[in-house]
Design an enzyme around this catalytic site. Structure first.
Site, PDB file in Angstrom:
ATOM      1  CB  VAL A  47      30.055  -4.984  -1.244  1.00 49.91           C
ATOM      2  CG1 VAL A  47      29.144  -4.515  -2.370  1.00 49.91           C
ATOM      3  CG2 VAL A  47      29.666  -6.386  -0.798  1.00 49.91           C
ATOM      4  CB  CYS A  48      32.899  -0.434  -0.471  1.00 52.13           C
ATOM      5  SG  CYS A  48      31.623  -0.420   0.812  1.00 52.13           S
ATOM      6  N   PRO A  49      34.678  -1.776  -2.756  1.00 53.19           N
ATOM      7  CG  PRO A  49      36.421  -3.291  -2.382  1.00 53.19           C
ATOM      8  CD  PRO A  49      35.217  -2.666  -1.729  1.00 53.19           C
TER       9      PRO A  49
END
Length: 174
Positions: A47-49
């Site tokens: 999810v972070c990228p």
């Protein structure tokens, strides 16, 4: 616990990966500017990228609003370097390496058990006061467009109704 209209917790000389270089970053570096500070759990995740790319895509929109983007995780600057050079070369804002957990703890987003930052977002005004806080489940990415909408609403200095957009009528002076 951190509250709205409180002074943002200061951080000084935190190592960061920033556009190909390692440098020390302090909150005071951004005095007189708005800051969108967002924490994410880990490098090399899923999810972070999506969020990081979203902020990178809108970096000029934030700059146009006198707002600097700063991101942070508890990973090292070396981990940031490896990940960003490999997968996120378009990112030009600093990524704090909060390996000592001081910044994420001060902002109330540290998962003490796992030693990682949670998904937290803080908008800080030019005087260093916290104006907006969002902390969400690690499995759900934040909306960069909503962050920009809220920033514009805060900068309007006015009362802004639900779903207000820049250029729309406000409810009168706050």
């Amino acid at each position: 616990m951190l509250f709205i209209d409180e002074r943002a917790p200061d951080f000084q000389d935190v190592m960061a990966y920033h556009a190909g270089e390692f440098k020390k970053i302090s909150l005071s570096d951004y005095k007189g500017k708005w800051v969108a500070l967002f924490f994410y759990p880990r490098d090399f995740t899923f999810v972070c990228p999506t969020e990081i790319r979203g902020f990178a895509k809108h970096a000029q929109d934030f700059k146009d609003l006198n707002c600097e983007i700063v991101s942070a995780s508890t990973d090292s600057e070396w981990s940031h370097k490896a990940w960003f050079e490999r997968d996120l070369p378009e990112v030009k804002f600093p990524i704090l390496a909060d390996t000592g957990h001081h910044v994420s703890r001060a902002y109330g987003v540290l998962d003490e058990k796992e030693g990682k930052a949670g998904r937290g977002l803080f908008i800080i005004d030019p005087e260093g006061m916290v104006k907006y806080i969002v902390v969400s489940a690690g499995s759900v990415g934040r909306s960069v467009n909503e962050t920009l909408r809220v920033l514009k609403a805060l900068q309007s200095g006015d009362l802004c109704p639900m779903d207000w957009s820049d250029g729309e009528k406000t409810l009168g002076k706050a």
